[in-house]
Design a protein around this motif. Structure first.
Motif, PDB file in Angstrom:
ATOM      1  N   UNK A   1       3.232  -4.520  -7.220  1.00  0.00           N
ATOM      2  CA  UNK A   1       2.854  -5.787  -6.612  1.00  0.00           C
ATOM      3  C   UNK A   1       1.521  -5.655  -5.892  1.00  0.00           C
ATOM      4  N   UNK A   2       0.713  -6.706  -5.941  1.00  0.00           N
ATOM      5  CA  UNK A   2      -0.564  -6.722  -5.230  1.00  0.00           C
ATOM      6  C   UNK A   2      -0.374  -7.415  -3.893  1.00  0.00           C
ATOM      7  N   UNK A   3      -0.914  -6.795  -2.857  1.00  0.00           N
ATOM      8  CA  UNK A   3      -0.807  -7.373  -1.518  1.00  0.00           C
ATOM      9  C   UNK A   3      -2.033  -6.958  -0.714  1.00  0.00           C
ATOM     10  N   UNK A   4      -2.786  -7.928  -0.253  1.00  0.00           N
ATOM     11  CA  UNK A   4      -3.938  -7.641   0.591  1.00  0.00           C
ATOM     12  C   UNK A   4      -4.952  -6.719  -0.052  1.00  0.00           C
ATOM     13  N   UNK A   5      -5.136  -6.842  -1.371  1.00  0.00           N
ATOM     14  CA  UNK A   5      -6.091  -5.992  -2.064  1.00  0.00           C
ATOM     15  C   UNK A   5      -5.581  -4.608  -2.394  1.00  0.00           C
ATOM     16  N   UNK A   6      -4.325  -4.332  -2.087  1.00  0.00           N
ATOM     17  CA  UNK A   6      -3.700  -3.030  -2.387  1.00  0.00           C
ATOM     18  C   UNK A   6      -2.651  -3.218  -3.470  1.00  0.00           C
ATOM     19  N   UNK A   7      -2.431  -2.190  -4.251  1.00  0.00           N
ATOM     20  CA  UNK A   7      -1.347  -2.196  -5.222  1.00  0.00           C
ATOM     21  C   UNK A   7      -0.166  -1.434  -4.645  1.00  0.00           C
ATOM     22  N   UNK A   8       0.938  -2.141  -4.454  1.00  0.00           N
ATOM     23  CA  UNK A   8       2.169  -1.532  -3.941  1.00  0.00           C
ATOM     24  C   UNK A   8       3.004  -1.117  -5.146  1.00  0.00           C
ATOM     25  N   UNK A   9       3.148   0.185  -5.400  1.00  0.00           N
ATOM     26  CA  UNK A   9       3.894   0.608  -6.588  1.00  0.00           C
ATOM     27  C   UNK A   9       5.370   0.241  -6.506  1.00  0.00           C
ATOM     28  N   UNK A  10       5.962  -0.024  -7.643  1.00  0.00           N
ATOM     29  CA  UNK A  10       7.397  -0.262  -7.713  1.00  0.00           C
ATOM     30  C   UNK A  10       8.139   0.910  -7.079  1.00  0.00           C
ATOM     31  N   UNK A  11       9.146   0.608  -6.324  1.00  0.00           N
ATOM     32  CA  UNK A  11       9.926   1.646  -5.666  1.00  0.00           C
ATOM     33  C   UNK A  11       9.494   1.952  -4.251  1.00  0.00           C
ATOM     34  N   UNK A  12       8.403   1.322  -3.793  1.00  0.00           N
ATOM     35  CA  UNK A  12       7.892   1.609  -2.446  1.00  0.00           C
ATOM     36  C   UNK A  12       8.706   0.901  -1.372  1.00  0.00           C
ATOM     37  N   UNK A  13       8.945   1.609  -0.280  1.00  0.00           N
ATOM     38  CA  UNK A  13       9.493   0.993   0.918  1.00  0.00           C
ATOM     39  C   UNK A  13       8.328   0.459   1.746  1.00  0.00           C
ATOM     40  N   UNK A  14       8.445  -0.789   2.198  1.00  0.00           N
ATOM     41  CA  UNK A  14       7.361  -1.446   2.917  1.00  0.00           C
ATOM     42  C   UNK A  14       7.876  -1.927   4.260  1.00  0.00           C
ATOM     43  N   UNK A  15       7.164  -1.576   5.329  1.00  0.00           N
ATOM     44  CA  UNK A  15       7.507  -1.994   6.685  1.00  0.00           C
ATOM     45  C   UNK A  15       6.570  -3.115   7.113  1.00  0.00           C
TER      46      UNK A  15
END
Length: 404
Positions: A299-313
């Motif tokens: 997923x793209x968020x704020x110009x960053x690519x968040x890889x599948x499986x990432x935990x996000x706080x």
């Protein structure tokens, strides 16, 4: 283009900028890289989101899952902090830890109970409850602990009446609820509190289903498609959320007002400021700060690519203090239009009880300031015990005094 900043090792939680401000490291990360990689205590990499727009976008995107039974990191709702264990199924009925369609099946059962119209109908009764507590407080000899005598009893009384929980059982569920919020505790301590609260609520909803009364838990119990386990889980969530957040807002909000005497004087002089003041205090303090999601795909968020499986706080406090959204955000300004604040979340998980909380806070602050015009701290501000050890921010005690 993002700046090169050190990757934080763990979540920066040290309140080193003052009792009402975010940790300096969180603020620095937001300014440099609103979506930042971070290293969890067990060594795996996740992400920390601190920018207002990025937090709002993420909370509206259900591809960032709320489930607890997937991903590397188990984030139990009852503790709110990351625990490097194997994922486990969420507690039945705990719809904040579910995705559609399971989330909607449970939440829709409650939407009618928390409509703006119904909350307004309850407002007069909430004012009566608040005034009774202020009467009891006025009969005490100061100094007193505002948490014990006012900030905790008011929302506890209200939510007990709404849900149909016997108020005489409050000491047990309040103790277990508080224990579940302790950040550093043994698994045995956490499980004892969890089992104690769940056992109490399972017995209660079983009685409500057998002998319904005029309350929310009885209304839920009439839905035969909901199991006893789901009813207990929903009751757990409603009881927990229904008093912890508001109690901390009443106490910490009073502390903040006492530490901003010019703002306090304006509020005392102009009652019409009260609704906006409540919104500003919600934004400024953001007592329920940290939330978690899990990326189910790249997923793209704020110009960053968040890889599948990432935990996000997510840090709601950092987002609510983002200067890209609120001018001079670190100032408490009761004249501010705090519309768009994220203190109750955003998207499908936005807090069901937000209107109830607002009514309780308006009644609480209005009554407290009217009845106790000389209210003051009874100890130096630096001696107030802050909940830096808890997962909902606030004060453990707030010693206050007044003159007759």
């Amino acid at each position: 283009m993002t700046q090169t900043v050190p990757v934080p090792q763990g979540l920066p939680m040290e309140r080193d900028a003052g009792p009402f401000d975010p940790p300096r490291e969180i603020t620095r990360l937001r300014e440099a890289r609103p979506v930042s990689p971070m290293i969890f205590p067990d060594g795996h990499e996740g992400w920390l989101v601190t920018g207002y727009d990025e937090v709002r976008q993420m909370m509206a995107d259900t591809r960032f899952s709320s489930r607890q039974d997937i991903g590397i990191l188990h984030v139990p709702y009852e503790t709110g902090m990351p625990t490097p264990t194997e994922p486990s199924p969420p507690m039945p009925g705990m719809f904040v830890a579910m995705d559609p369609p399971d989330h909607g099946r449970l939440r829709k059962r409650l939407t009618g109970a928390f409509t703006v119209k119904r909350m307004k109908q309850l407002e007069e009764h909430i004012v009566e409850i608040t005034e009774r507590r202020l009467d009891a407080m006025a009969n005490l000899t100061p100094p007193i602990d505002l948490v014990k005598e006012f900030a905790l009893p008011v929302p506890s009384l209200v939510i007990c009446e709404l849900l149909g929980v016997p108020y005489e059982d409050r000491e047990s569920f309040q103790a277990n609820s508080a224990q579940l919020m302790v950040r550093d505790q043994t698994l045995e301590e956490k499980m004892a509190a969890f089992i104690g609260m769940n056992t109490f609520l399972t017995e209660l909803v079983t009685r409500k289903r057998e002998t319904p009364e005029d309350d929310i838990l009885s209304d839920l119990g009439r839905h035969e498609d909901l199991t006893i386990e789901e009813l207990a889980g929903a009751a757990f969530l409603l009881l927990f959320a229904g008093h912890e957040t508001t109690a901390n807002m009443l106490a910490l909000g009073t502390f903040a007002l006492l530490e901003h005497p010019e703002q306090l004087a304006e509020l005392r002089a102009d009652a019409e400021l009260l609704p906006g003041a409540v919104e500003e205090l919600l934004r400024y303090l953001s007592v329920a700060d940290i939330f978690f999601r899990y990326a189910t795909e790249d997923l793209e968020l704020g110009g960053e690519t968040i890889p599948a499986g990432s935990t996000v706080i997510i840090s709601l406090l950092a987002a609510n203090r983002d200067p890209r959204r609120f001018e001079n955000p670190d100032a408490l300004d009761l004249h501010r239009n705090a519309r768009g604040l994220l203190s109750f979340g955003h998207g499908i998980h936005q807090c069901l009880g937000q209107q109830l909380a607002r009514i309780e806070m308006r009644a609480g602050f209005e009554g407290l300031l009217r009845r106790f015009p000389t209210l003051a701290l009874a100890v130096p501000a630096e001696e107030v015990k802050l909940k830096t050890d808890m997962n909902i921010y606030g004060v453990h005690e707030l010693p206050v005094t007044w003159t007759a």
